[in-house]
Each structure stands twice: as structure tokens, then as C-alpha cells.
Motif scaffolding. Sequence first.
Motif, PDB file in Angstrom:
ATOM      1  N   LYS A   3      12.752  16.624 -19.873  1.00 13.98           N
ATOM      2  CA  LYS A   3      11.914  17.569 -20.606  1.00 13.98           C
ATOM      3  C   LYS A   3      11.100  18.372 -19.597  1.00 13.98           C
ATOM      4  O   LYS A   3      10.260  17.829 -18.875  1.00 13.98           O
ATOM      5  CB  LYS A   3      10.988  16.863 -21.586  1.00 13.98           C
ATOM      6  CG  LYS A   3      10.210  17.841 -22.433  1.00 13.98           C
ATOM      7  CD  LYS A   3       9.437  17.164 -23.540  1.00 13.98           C
ATOM      8  CE  LYS A   3       8.747  18.220 -24.376  1.00 13.98           C
ATOM      9  NZ  LYS A   3       8.024  17.624 -25.493  1.00 13.98           N
ATOM     10  N   GLY A  36       9.065  22.832 -22.274  1.00 16.80           N
ATOM     11  CA  GLY A  36       9.596  22.234 -23.486  1.00 16.80           C
ATOM     12  C   GLY A  36      11.118  22.143 -23.554  1.00 16.80           C
ATOM     13  O   GLY A  36      11.648  21.437 -24.403  1.00 16.80           O
ATOM     14  N   ILE A  82      14.926  20.972 -22.672  1.00 14.46           N
ATOM     15  CA  ILE A  82      15.575  19.757 -22.169  1.00 14.46           C
ATOM     16  C   ILE A  82      16.642  20.217 -21.182  1.00 14.46           C
ATOM     17  O   ILE A  82      17.526  21.012 -21.525  1.00 14.46           O
ATOM     18  CB  ILE A  82      16.209  18.939 -23.316  1.00 14.46           C
ATOM     19  CG1 ILE A  82      15.149  18.560 -24.360  1.00 14.46           C
ATOM     20  CG2 ILE A  82      16.912  17.704 -22.762  1.00 14.46           C
ATOM     21  CD1 ILE A  82      14.002  17.701 -23.823  1.00 14.46           C
TER      22      ILE A  82
END
Length: 176
Positions: free
Chosen positions: A121, A125, A127
Motif C-alpha cells: 500500500k 493509497g 496497491i
Amino acid sequence: MCPDTIVVGVPYPRVSTRRLWYAPLGEQKDDYIRFLKDELLPFLSERYHLLGSAEARLLLGDSLSASLTLMACIQEPDTFQRAVMFSPYVDDTLLSLVANSDDLHRFTVYHTLGNKEDDVKATDGRILDFVTMNEQLHAALDGTLKHYQYKVIEAGNHTWFTWAPELPHALEYHWS
């Protein structure tokens, strides 16, 4: 490490600044590389006896700042030719810089990451899969650099706790 080694750390004021200064598309990346070359090096040269060779200078970074270490070498190969990259952030911009560089054969690079960095992460924000991106960078660098060490750390994730034990190995690789 050589007994005459000088280590300089440059802190950033807040996490959001990292993206501006270090990311391949960072708005202030070029200014930061100019700062290293045109301000920090002259400042250190006034106070210490520094070797003038680009081979005598080592840039070290983790994640985004690891990307910057490679970009600084590519943009300023007469100033920087050594890098330690702990799990650099890799995107198409960085891969394009690598592909279009005529100076890779001059660089010595220690490149490592943890094998559990496939679900990271990011501070914005998203991934990110650092394993795949670093495998792409490894494929682009392998066989093109003067000296290149690539290492995947077992059970390592995207934290300094993974990379810290590699620091002595990285320094030994460069200065042995």
C-alpha cells in the motif's frame, strides 16, 4: 567501508515531498538532482577533501529515493556512477530512461528487494506490486551495467526492516 568515507543523509520534510522530489514523474525531481550535483557536492567539497571521480560517489535510497539514485546516475553520469537501490519504485518513465541511456556500462549498482513486496500500500493509497516492477528493472539492467548485484530477500516486505541487514553487504559490494 573505507575509513575516509563521508556519509550524508538528506531528510525530507514530509512524506508527500518524497513523490515530488524522488518519483520518476516527480515535479521537482530534476531540481533535486541539480541540488545534489550543484549545491550539496560543492558544499561538501568546501569542507572535506572529496575525490573528484564519479566512481567515488555512492547514492543510496529506498523505494522512491532508490528510483532517484538510478535517475541521478543516468542524468548525471559524470557526477554519479554508483547506486544502492532498496526496492525502487519502477514505472514506464524509469524503464524508458534506462532503455535510452548510453551510459549504463559505466555504473555499479546494488539492487535488492523483498520477495513479499507484491501487495504494497503506497502513501497515495494505491496497491503496488514491487516484485514485478523490480523484476522488470532487473531485466533491463542485467548485462548492461559495469557491475550489478541483484538480490531478492526471502520473507522480506517493503520496509526498512527488510533492507537494513543488506546495508553492510551493499557497502562492501561497492567498496571492497
